[in-house]
Design a protein around this motif. Sequence first.
Motif, PDB file in Angstrom:
ATOM      1  N   LYS A   1       0.846  -1.183   0.000  1.00 11.37           N
ATOM      2  CA  LYS A   1       0.000   0.000   0.000  1.00 11.37           C
ATOM      3  C   LYS A   1       0.886   1.238   0.000  1.00 11.37           C
ATOM      4  O   LYS A   1       2.012   1.211   0.510  1.00 11.37           O
TER       5      LYS A   1
ATOM      6  N   GLN B   1      -4.394   5.742  -3.327  1.00  9.92           N
ATOM      7  CA  GLN B   1      -5.264   4.564  -3.380  1.00  9.92           C
ATOM      8  C   GLN B   1      -4.687   3.466  -4.279  1.00  9.92           C
ATOM      9  O   GLN B   1      -5.160   2.327  -4.250  1.00  9.92           O
TER      10      GLN B   1
ATOM     11  N   ASP C   1      -0.617   9.669   2.482  1.00 12.18           N
ATOM     12  CA  ASP C   1      -1.875  10.139   1.915  1.00 12.18           C
ATOM     13  C   ASP C   1      -1.600  11.053   0.727  1.00 12.18           C
ATOM     14  O   ASP C   1      -0.460  11.377   0.410  1.00 12.18           O
TER      15      ASP C   1
END
Length: 302
Positions: free
Chosen positions: A110, A119, A114
């Motif tokens: 991941k 994503q 942010d």
Amino acid sequence: AQMNGKTERSPRVNLFRMESFIRAHDLALTDDMSSLLPLHETDVSDVVNALFEKGFEFAMDESERWSPESNTGKILSKNAKKMMNEEIDGPMGEWPNAAYGDDVLVWTSKCPHDGHGSQYPVMKARGIIPTSARMLVGLLLDSGRVQQYNKMSLGRIDEHYFAEGVDRLSKCSVTGIQGEAKIVRSKSQPPVIRKPVELRLLLHARRLPSGSEEGAKYLIIGRSVWETEHGTPEATDNSTTRCEMLLSVNLIRDIQMSGCCEITTITHGVSPGIPVSIGKRIGLAAAAKYIKDVRAVFEKHE
């Protein structure tokens, strides 16, 4: 471009006559996490150094946040047993999770921060290439040779150089950049897609410090640059589809006394309109294919 079998350097575009912007939300260079930095008004060495640190951090990270994909976990377990039994009979690096033989190792993670593109997963791949680290770096930096390992490529041009000389340990007297840094523009024609895909990157390569017995080590990093502060290409050009690379990393390390090197690639791309799960599958396959295709260039010359 290649003419009469010789690689010719493309004419350089004066960057400062054209505006270029780069995302910096993860580089701690600005308080505005949403803005793009104007390269034509920014100290480019600050951007290059911040990207270098980011790429180096990703490439050297062997933590458990990387999940082995495909049969990578089984291959690593098998290699560990071979090492215990002293059955390794070919080149293999002396670092964690090193590649061995013809295997290509792949992982995903991941995104650790942010912001834009977080994503989308980050891909890592690793494999052995039958040449020296310096020879491999030379291939990957030469825009005239991209089609040797990328059969979908329609070509790549060097738009502007900030600094030249990947082995140069001193900083460029003009830009303050160590190693090589340039803006490149590439086009490719993937199957099924109607328009050619275009990528415009800030590309930076630097030789890493190493002891005399370690062999050479290099890091190549890339990130998309844009013509507008909104992260969009020129509105007048509809002939291609512009894609975005948030981070591209190649860590290339000589394997001692072998004539081979190992490449570790990190890829974090943005693929709007494609479901994340499908994009992950495509990305992993592309990362493994990249290493196999680069390997094939040097296997032909053995």
